[in-house]
Design a protein around this motif. Structure first.
Motif, PDB file in Angstrom:
ATOM      1  N   UNK A  81      -4.138  32.309   9.579  1.00 52.93           N
ATOM      2  CA  UNK A  81      -3.450  33.600   9.603  1.00 52.93           C
ATOM      3  C   UNK A  81      -4.003  34.486  10.715  1.00 52.93           C
ATOM      4  N   UNK A  82      -5.307  34.501  10.849  1.00 49.10           N
ATOM      5  CA  UNK A  82      -5.933  35.340  11.878  1.00 49.10           C
ATOM      6  C   UNK A  82      -5.573  34.857  13.274  1.00 49.10           C
ATOM      7  N   UNK A  83      -5.601  33.552  13.501  1.00 44.39           N
ATOM      8  CA  UNK A  83      -5.261  33.011  14.817  1.00 44.39           C
ATOM      9  C   UNK A  83      -3.812  33.300  15.187  1.00 44.39           C
ATOM     10  N   UNK A  84      -2.926  33.232  14.218  1.00 36.80           N
ATOM     11  CA  UNK A  84      -1.506  33.480  14.466  1.00 36.80           C
ATOM     12  C   UNK A  84      -1.158  34.971  14.384  1.00 36.80           C
ATOM     13  N   UNK A  85      -2.121  35.799  13.977  1.00 35.22           N
ATOM     14  CA  UNK A  85      -1.890  37.232  13.789  1.00 35.22           C
ATOM     15  C   UNK A  85      -0.789  37.483  12.767  1.00 35.22           C
ATOM     16  N   UNK A  86      -0.906  36.823  11.613  1.00 36.76           N
ATOM     17  CA  UNK A  86       0.026  37.025  10.505  1.00 36.76           C
ATOM     18  C   UNK A  86      -0.643  37.858   9.406  1.00 36.76           C
ATOM     19  N   UNK A  87      -0.011  38.880   8.897  1.00 34.21           N
ATOM     20  CA  UNK A  87       1.351  39.314   9.193  1.00 34.21           C
ATOM     21  C   UNK A  87       1.474  40.093  10.492  1.00 34.21           C
ATOM     22  N   UNK A  88       0.339  40.587  11.010  1.00 32.13           N
ATOM     23  CA  UNK A  88       0.316  41.287  12.293  1.00 32.13           C
ATOM     24  C   UNK A  88      -1.117  41.301  12.801  1.00 32.13           C
ATOM     25  N   UNK A  89      -1.272  41.493  14.099  1.00 34.93           N
ATOM     26  CA  UNK A  89      -2.600  41.456  14.695  1.00 34.93           C
ATOM     27  C   UNK A  89      -3.487  42.618  14.344  1.00 34.93           C
ATOM     28  N   UNK A  90      -2.930  43.634  13.692  1.00 36.41           N
ATOM     29  CA  UNK A  90      -3.721  44.780  13.253  1.00 36.41           C
ATOM     30  C   UNK A  90      -4.376  44.524  11.902  1.00 36.41           C
ATOM     31  N   UNK A  91      -3.913  43.497  11.206  1.00 32.61           N
ATOM     32  CA  UNK A  91      -4.290  43.182   9.818  1.00 32.61           C
ATOM     33  C   UNK A  91      -3.819  44.239   8.835  1.00 32.61           C
ATOM     34  N   UNK A  92      -2.924  45.148   9.258  1.00 28.60           N
ATOM     35  CA  UNK A  92      -2.387  46.153   8.347  1.00 28.60           C
ATOM     36  C   UNK A  92      -1.680  45.483   7.166  1.00 28.60           C
ATOM     37  N   UNK A  93      -1.856  46.061   6.025  1.00 27.20           N
ATOM     38  CA  UNK A  93      -1.264  45.627   4.757  1.00 27.20           C
ATOM     39  C   UNK A  93      -1.957  44.410   4.156  1.00 27.20           C
ATOM     40  N   UNK A 215      -6.359  40.812  24.664  1.00 25.05           N
ATOM     41  CA  UNK A 215      -5.380  41.369  23.723  1.00 25.05           C
ATOM     42  C   UNK A 215      -5.217  42.873  23.929  1.00 25.05           C
ATOM     43  N   UNK A 216      -6.173  43.506  24.611  1.00 25.50           N
ATOM     44  CA  UNK A 216      -6.045  44.926  24.941  1.00 25.50           C
ATOM     45  C   UNK A 216      -7.008  45.826  24.191  1.00 25.50           C
ATOM     46  N   UNK A 217      -6.595  47.061  23.997  1.00 25.25           N
ATOM     47  CA  UNK A 217      -7.424  48.083  23.364  1.00 25.25           C
ATOM     48  C   UNK A 217      -6.627  48.762  22.249  1.00 25.25           C
ATOM     49  N   UNK A 349       5.320  39.562   3.787  1.00 27.19           N
ATOM     50  CA  UNK A 349       5.515  40.176   5.102  1.00 27.19           C
ATOM     51  C   UNK A 349       5.665  39.153   6.213  1.00 27.19           C
ATOM     52  N   UNK A 350       5.225  37.915   5.958  1.00 24.31           N
ATOM     53  CA  UNK A 350       5.297  36.888   7.003  1.00 24.31           C
ATOM     54  C   UNK A 350       6.732  36.559   7.407  1.00 24.31           C
ATOM     55  N   UNK A 351       7.696  36.836   6.538  1.00 21.59           N
ATOM     56  CA  UNK A 351       9.089  36.579   6.910  1.00 21.59           C
ATOM     57  C   UNK A 351       9.543  37.512   8.023  1.00 21.59           C
ATOM     58  N   UNK A 352       8.798  38.604   8.233  1.00 20.01           N
ATOM     59  CA  UNK A 352       9.132  39.556   9.299  1.00 20.01           C
ATOM     60  C   UNK A 352       8.218  39.379  10.519  1.00 20.01           C
ATOM     61  N   UNK A 353       7.437  38.325  10.508  1.00 16.45           N
ATOM     62  CA  UNK A 353       6.456  38.111  11.577  1.00 16.45           C
ATOM     63  C   UNK A 353       7.107  37.625  12.860  1.00 16.45           C
ATOM     64  N   UNK A 354       6.584  38.047  14.008  1.00 18.66           N
ATOM     65  CA  UNK A 354       6.942  37.509  15.312  1.00 18.66           C
ATOM     66  C   UNK A 354       5.655  37.362  16.116  1.00 18.66           C
ATOM     67  N   UNK A 355       5.696  36.540  17.151  1.00 19.48           N
ATOM     68  CA  UNK A 355       4.536  36.360  18.015  1.00 19.48           C
ATOM     69  C   UNK A 355       4.202  37.665  18.735  1.00 19.48           C
ATOM     70  N   UNK A 356       2.919  37.953  18.831  1.00 21.22           N
ATOM     71  CA  UNK A 356       2.460  39.170  19.525  1.00 21.22           C
ATOM     72  C   UNK A 356       1.514  38.782  20.645  1.00 21.22           C
ATOM     73  N   UNK A 357       1.842  39.217  21.836  1.00 19.32           N
ATOM     74  CA  UNK A 357       1.025  38.850  22.990  1.00 19.32           C
ATOM     75  C   UNK A 357      -0.103  39.805  23.283  1.00 19.32           C
ATOM     76  N   UNK A 358      -0.047  40.991  22.713  1.00 19.59           N
ATOM     77  CA  UNK A 358      -1.087  41.985  22.974  1.00 19.59           C
ATOM     78  C   UNK A 358      -1.108  43.008  21.837  1.00 19.59           C
ATOM     79  N   UNK A 359      -2.030  43.938  21.943  1.00 20.18           N
ATOM     80  CA  UNK A 359      -2.219  44.904  20.871  1.00 20.18           C
ATOM     81  C   UNK A 359      -1.017  45.829  20.709  1.00 20.18           C
TER      82      UNK A 359
END
Length: 449
Positions: A81-93, A215-217, A349-359
């Protein structure tokens, strides 16, 4: 102390007004309070402390979870999950989105608790949370990055941190190293860790890096606001203390007097104005994230030697406390018989997931998921409104050192802490009840002859 938290494998929410006819602040005036003024809040605070350890402190590494089931159930993200940034790269929720934030503020409260109680359990609790914060800062090779939380393997983490994670991490460990809790070896280790990460953030123009850096700031400490002014000045103030380097003291004085913003004011003036808190019905400012700036300002007030600067910091503390008072009433929405649902399994929330290239992409995705989280978990939003915000308002009042405001709200704060059934809450933000009580008790001890 805490039982293992079960992995059943399977955001942010709401929020300036005057406090009405509160007595005016008299600079430098204090009042003596008998011990019974805080006795009504110690019991609820201790009950909150016990419940936090029953369900929300991870057994393996001593970090705090954002939420858990009523028996301690939790769905931890996997390394995948962390490598794929699921559900998002912020880890929100996810339950691991706020480890340094919650752990840092809680550690500061636990250091105060130990200062009052001086029991082995109080020392052990504080040291355990400090260990968790140290681990969050050492799982990455990216200087300046503090992981929000750890996945099921105890190592993997999401790529984004933030200024709202970095600052409480620093604030908590600052309380730890300036207490008598750590051994000299531990003190030197934590001090070195603080210096390393602060210097890295400084090199990034006070932006907080992601891991990996490409990934940015996420966030910085330079916005022309009272929230950022107090945090940036706090960092420089404590770095001068930790390093003994004159450059940090000189830069602190320069930054405090530097004018910033469209209508320029010095950072000292921003601090003196206090935090801009909307009235409760607006719900567009967040007391829980703003509160750490009030904590920073209190440290600046306590450590400042220049009487005019100290007066300015006291004015800001009082102004913020008065703006926080109306938010105490939000506890009136709390009902012990509320049965609105809270699903600890965030994977829908993973059903709403998309690839994220940066923060930036991760933030955009995470924000689109917040309404879906709120719709699926209405109790989460309800706890934010009627538990989280009034408790953090109480903490902001306790930090103010304004005895008039504290006395005017004393009975309301005591009633607030007695309102909740901690064991029936899914989110862990009631940990701040510990801070409310022990900050207040220490304040009374300091000013009682």
């Amino acid at each position: 102390m805490n039982p293992p938290i079960r992995d059943v494998s399977c955001r942010r929410g709401f929020l300036r007004t005057s406090a009405g006819a509160l007595p005016a602040l008299l600079c430098g005036q204090t009042m003596a309070f008998p011990p019974e003024r805080t006795s009504l809040t110690r019991g609820p605070a201790e009950a909150a402390h016990a419940e936090i350890w029953r369900r929300f402190v991870t057994a393996d590494h001593g970090t705090l979870l954002h939420y858990a089931g009523l028996n301690g159930e939790v769905v931890l993200p996997t390394p995948e999950d962390c490598r794929a940034a699921r559900p998002n790269g912020m880890s929100w929720s996810t339950p691991i989105e706020d480890g340094p934030f919650f752990g840092g503020l809680y550690l500061a409260a636990l250091c105060q608790r130990w200062q009052v109680l001086k029991t082995p359990e109080a020392a052990k609790s504080a040291r355990r949370i400090a260990e968790g914060l140290v681990k969050l800062a050492k799982v990455s090779e990216t200087p300046g990055f503090v992981a929000r939380g750890l996945a099921s393997d105890g190592r993997s983490h999401y790529p984004a941190s933030s200024e709202d994670q970095f600052f409480p991490w620093l604030y908590g460990l600052w309380h730890f190293v300036t207490s008598n809790l750590p051994t000299e070896t531990e003190r030197l280790e934590v001090q070195a860790l603080i210096k390393k990460h602060v210097r890295a953030v400084e090199e990034h123009q006070w932006r907080v890096p992601c891991d990996p850096p490409a990934f940015g700031f996420r966030g910085d400490f330079l916005r022309p606001k009272a929230t950022d002014a107090s945090r940036l000045l706090f960092i420089h103030r404590i770095m001068h203390t930790l390093t003994g380097q004159e450059r940090w003291r000189l830069r602190y004085r320069e930054l405090a007097q530097e004018k910033v913003g469209k209508v320029p004011r010095s950072r000292l003036e921003w601090c003196a104005a206090g935090l801009a808190l909307d009235p409760p019905e607006v719900r567009e400012s967040f007391l829980w994230t703003s509160s750490m700036s009030q904590a920073a300002l209190r440290t600046l007030w306590k450590t400042e030697e220049d009487p005019q600067w100290k007066k300015a910091y006291a004015e800001g503390l009082s102004a913020t406390a008065r703006a926080a008072v109306p938010h105490l009433a939000r506890r009136n929405h709390y009902r012990r018989d509320d049965r609105s649902p809270f699903d600890i399994d965030w994977r829908f929330l993973n059903q709403h997931w998309i690839t994220q290239g940066n923060c930036d992409a991760a933030i955009q995705l995470a924000r689109t998921q917040l309404p879906k989280w709120a719709e699926h978990n209405p109790r989460s939003q309800w706890e934010d409104d009627c538990m989280r915000e009034p408790l953090f308002a109480a903490w902001m009042i306790s930090l103010s050192a304004d005895s008039d405001v504290m006395e005017a709200t004393r009975s309301r704060v005591a009633e607030l802490l007695s309102t909740y059934e901690w064991h029936g809450l899914y989110t862990s933000l009631f940990f701040i009840a510990v801070a409310v009580h022990y900050q207040t008790e220490l304040h009374h001890l300091e000013i009682t002859p």
